[in-house]
Design an enzyme around this catalytic site. Structure first.
Site, PDB file in Angstrom:
ATOM      1  N   GLY A   1       0.986  -1.046   0.106  1.00  0.00           N
ATOM      2  CA  GLY A   1       0.025  -0.021  -0.084  1.00  0.00           C
ATOM      3  C   GLY A   1       0.951   1.230  -0.034  1.00  0.00           C
ATOM      4  O   GLY A   1       0.860   2.163   0.831  1.00  0.00           O
ATOM      5  N   SER A   2       1.902   1.504  -1.101  1.00  0.00           N
ATOM      6  CA  SER A   2       2.865   2.330  -0.899  1.00  0.00           C
ATOM      7  C   SER A   2       2.717   3.293  -1.917  1.00  0.00           C
ATOM      8  O   SER A   2       3.605   4.298  -2.249  1.00  0.00           O
ATOM      9  CB  SER A   2       4.019   1.754  -1.410  1.00  0.00           C
ATOM     10  OG  SER A   2       3.988   1.269  -3.027  1.00  0.00           O
ATOM     11  N   SER A   3       1.648   3.681  -2.408  1.00  0.00           N
ATOM     12  CA  SER A   3       1.312   4.726  -3.299  1.00  0.00           C
ATOM     13  C   SER A   3       0.769   6.307  -2.868  1.00  0.00           C
ATOM     14  O   SER A   3       0.901   7.062  -3.693  1.00  0.00           O
ATOM     15  CB  SER A   3       0.537   4.179  -4.459  1.00  0.00           C
ATOM     16  OG  SER A   3      -0.881   3.848  -4.118  1.00  0.00           O
ATOM     17  N   SER A   4       0.248   5.998  -1.899  1.00  0.00           N
ATOM     18  CA  SER A   4      -0.432   7.406  -1.142  1.00  0.00           C
ATOM     19  C   SER A   4      -0.152   7.376   0.202  1.00  0.00           C
ATOM     20  O   SER A   4       0.009   6.404   0.935  1.00  0.00           O
ATOM     21  CB  SER A   4      -1.650   7.814  -1.891  1.00  0.00           C
ATOM     22  OG  SER A   4      -2.628   6.856  -1.265  1.00  0.00           O
TER      23      SER A   4
ATOM     24  N   TYR B   1      -0.056   7.388   4.031  1.00  0.00           N
ATOM     25  CA  TYR B   1       1.094   7.068   4.963  1.00  0.00           C
ATOM     26  C   TYR B   1       1.918   5.768   4.454  1.00  0.00           C
ATOM     27  O   TYR B   1       3.194   5.950   4.935  1.00  0.00           O
ATOM     28  CB  TYR B   1       0.561   6.397   6.362  1.00  0.00           C
ATOM     29  CG  TYR B   1       0.145   7.499   7.369  1.00  0.00           C
ATOM     30  CD1 TYR B   1       1.041   8.303   7.892  1.00  0.00           C
ATOM     31  CD2 TYR B   1      -1.270   7.734   7.752  1.00  0.00           C
ATOM     32  CE1 TYR B   1       0.458   9.429   8.668  1.00  0.00           C
ATOM     33  CE2 TYR B   1      -1.544   8.598   8.724  1.00  0.00           C
ATOM     34  CZ  TYR B   1      -0.557   9.616   9.228  1.00  0.00           C
ATOM     35  OH  TYR B   1      -0.889  10.533  10.250  1.00  0.00           O
TER      36      TYR B   1
ATOM     37  N   PHE C   1      -2.281  -0.611  -6.025  1.00  0.00           N
ATOM     38  CA  PHE C   1      -3.190  -1.005  -6.995  1.00  0.00           C
ATOM     39  C   PHE C   1      -3.835   0.414  -7.586  1.00  0.00           C
ATOM     40  O   PHE C   1      -4.742   0.979  -6.947  1.00  0.00           O
ATOM     41  CB  PHE C   1      -4.475  -1.657  -6.353  1.00  0.00           C
ATOM     42  CG  PHE C   1      -5.541  -2.315  -7.622  1.00  0.00           C
ATOM     43  CD1 PHE C   1      -4.985  -2.942  -8.487  1.00  0.00           C
ATOM     44  CD2 PHE C   1      -6.745  -2.173  -7.231  1.00  0.00           C
ATOM     45  CE1 PHE C   1      -5.863  -3.419  -9.733  1.00  0.00           C
ATOM     46  CE2 PHE C   1      -7.718  -2.772  -8.254  1.00  0.00           C
ATOM     47  CZ  PHE C   1      -7.108  -3.264  -9.415  1.00  0.00           C
TER      48      PHE C   1
ATOM     49  N   TYR D   1     -15.999   5.834  13.808  1.00  0.00           N
ATOM     50  CA  TYR D   1     -14.948   5.296  13.627  1.00  0.00           C
ATOM     51  C   TYR D   1     -14.222   4.106  14.793  1.00  0.00           C
ATOM     52  O   TYR D   1     -14.800   2.983  14.407  1.00  0.00           O
ATOM     53  CB  TYR D   1     -13.497   6.424  13.815  1.00  0.00           C
ATOM     54  CG  TYR D   1     -12.418   6.066  12.987  1.00  0.00           C
ATOM     55  CD1 TYR D   1     -12.194   6.389  11.933  1.00  0.00           C
ATOM     56  CD2 TYR D   1     -11.424   4.899  13.540  1.00  0.00           C
ATOM     57  CE1 TYR D   1     -11.148   5.925  11.056  1.00  0.00           C
ATOM     58  CE2 TYR D   1     -10.734   4.454  12.671  1.00  0.00           C
ATOM     59  CZ  TYR D   1     -10.336   5.101  11.466  1.00  0.00           C
ATOM     60  OH  TYR D   1      -9.317   4.556  10.821  1.00  0.00           O
TER      61      TYR D   1
ATOM     62  N   VAL E   1      -5.103  12.698   9.383  1.00  0.00           N
ATOM     63  CA  VAL E   1      -4.446  13.644   8.092  1.00  0.00           C
ATOM     64  C   VAL E   1      -5.294  13.508   6.964  1.00  0.00           C
ATOM     65  O   VAL E   1      -6.430  12.938   6.979  1.00  0.00           O
ATOM     66  CB  VAL E   1      -2.919  12.893   7.886  1.00  0.00           C
ATOM     67  CG1 VAL E   1      -1.893  13.402   8.552  1.00  0.00           C
ATOM     68  CG2 VAL E   1      -3.039  11.385   7.548  1.00  0.00           C
TER      69      VAL E   1
END
Length: 400
Positions: free
Chosen positions: A48-51, A53, A74, A235, A273
């Site tokens: 999950g590295s594209s946006s 955190y 993805f 939440y 954030v």
């Protein structure tokens, strides 16, 4: 083509490649300015590295610790006539900047929940790195395709037990509204845990461990948010909270397993954030606009990058080599500044006072909007948005 922002609901349907690259550059510059992380990781997998955190984690590892990184995400590439997703351009920019500094960078565009994704990553590690010493799990997906049956499971951002009604902001019309969300059914709660809980994190670590590619002392971390009573109904006490509690369960099991070889598994509880993920949660935009203003006034404001750099340098990879401080549930807490009593009391007092008319005066709503649009590469100083730009951006990525 000339690309302008188009907003629909809580998503901007267009993205600007040059703006996205500038965002990545800004985070890299910030990381470098803070200096090297003394005992940082050297071979890192970010799922999950594209946006958000996840992207900041990849940047902290690479530019704060000279780590080789593998990123899994993805995203959709652009074509000659249509922009791709922001995450595609973020990943392309990361790859470009990492390679320019001689850093190993490999990216896989795939369904991270699939068996194929895990096998491909293992193959890459064996071929290029031997083993890895850190796994960051930072997936935020509304849907999960079960790897064995192919069944699609959807998560629900809903309260549990009773209808939730609260003051919120309509980010399209910039006005204060009353938001009402019906409670989740038992099935929706179970599905949310399936999609956003700890099972896939466990499956990743299991696959990597069985393949023998986890180094001794390997650390893994997954990201969570707890918040306060202002957001709890939707939440922490909602369906999403149940999934995050399942992440805690997984962390405990994984920590027992990894500690045998000197490793560790923790949930890191981060601050709120502006991300594509948080903008989709009712009430969060208003809360964020409020809490950001107070935290800025107190000199405590952090974006994704500052927060992750602090987690790396002051928690997981401390200069003195000590173990990170954790709470009673073994979580690493980086929401400590946000949860300060004076900051939360300020938000509690402010909540009933906010109207459409005083929204921009009482909160950082304007800044919220600016940060939101920036996620997609817009509203960045020094970029000519009337200039022709090519939405088709290629980079070294494996497509599964």
């Amino acid at each position: 083509m000339i690309i302008k922002p188009k907003i629909r609901g809580f998503i901007c349907t267009t993205t600007h490649p040059v703006g996205c690259e500038a965002n990545v550059q800004e985070q890299i510059t910030l990381t470098k300015a803070k200096g090297k992380i003394a005992n940082g990781p050297k071979r890192v997998l970010v799922v999950g590295s594209s946006s958000g955190y996840g992207l900041s984690s990849r940047i902290a590892a690479a530019f704060g610790s000279d780590a080789a990184t593998i990123g899994v995400f993805f995203e959709k590439p652009g074509t000659e006539t249509k922009p791709g997703t922001a995450g595609w351009y973020n990943s392309a920019a990361f790859d470009k900047f990492a390679k320019a500094e001689g850093l190993y960078s490999k990216s896989i565009n795939c369904d991270a929940f699939s068996h194929e994704a895990k096998q491909k990553v293992i193959e890459l590690i064996k071929q290029d790195l031997g083993e890895i010493d850190m796994v960051v799990y930072s997936l935020a997906s509304p849907v999960r395709k079960l790897p064995d049956s192919g069944e699609l499971i959807r998560s629900a951002l809903k309260p549990i037990g009773e209808t939730y009604t609260a003051t919120a902001v309509d980010t399209n019309k910039d006005c204060i509204i009353e938001a009402t969300v019906e409670p989740a059914t038992e099935q929706e709660i179970a599905d949310t845990v399936t999609v956003m809980g700890g099972e896939d994190w466990e499956l990743w670590i299991k696959a990597l461990s069985e393949a023998g590619v986890l180094a001794d002392n390997c650390k893994t971390v997954a990201y969570s948010y707890i918040g306060t009573e202002l957001t709890w109904p939707i939440y922490w006490h909602g369906a999403l909270g149940k999934a995050k509690m399942d992440l805690d369960r997984a962390a405990k099991a994984l920590n027992e397993q990894l500690s045998a070889t000197g490793g560790s598994a923790n949930v890191a509880v981060l601050k709120s954030v502006v991300t594509q993920a948080s903008s989709a949660i009712p009430v969060m935009p208003l809360y964020i606009a409020m809490v950001f203003k107070k935290m800025r006034q107190e000199g405590l404001h952090e974006g994704c990058m500052e927060q992750i750099y602090r987690m790396f340098s002051e928690r997981l990879f401390r200069a003195d080599g000590a173990k990170p401080e954790t709470d009673s549930d073994n979580r690493i807490r980086l929401d400590d500044w946000e949860l300060r009593e004076d900051i939360q009391q300020h938000c509690r007092n402010l909540w009933p006072q906010v109207t459409t008319e005083n929204l921009s005066e009482l909160t950082d709503y304007r800044e919220y909007k600016a940060e939101f649009i920036k996620l997609f590469g817009f509203g960045i100083e020094g970029i000519d948005y009337d200039a022709d730009v090519n939405p088709y951006v290629e980079f070294d990525v494996i497509e599964l």
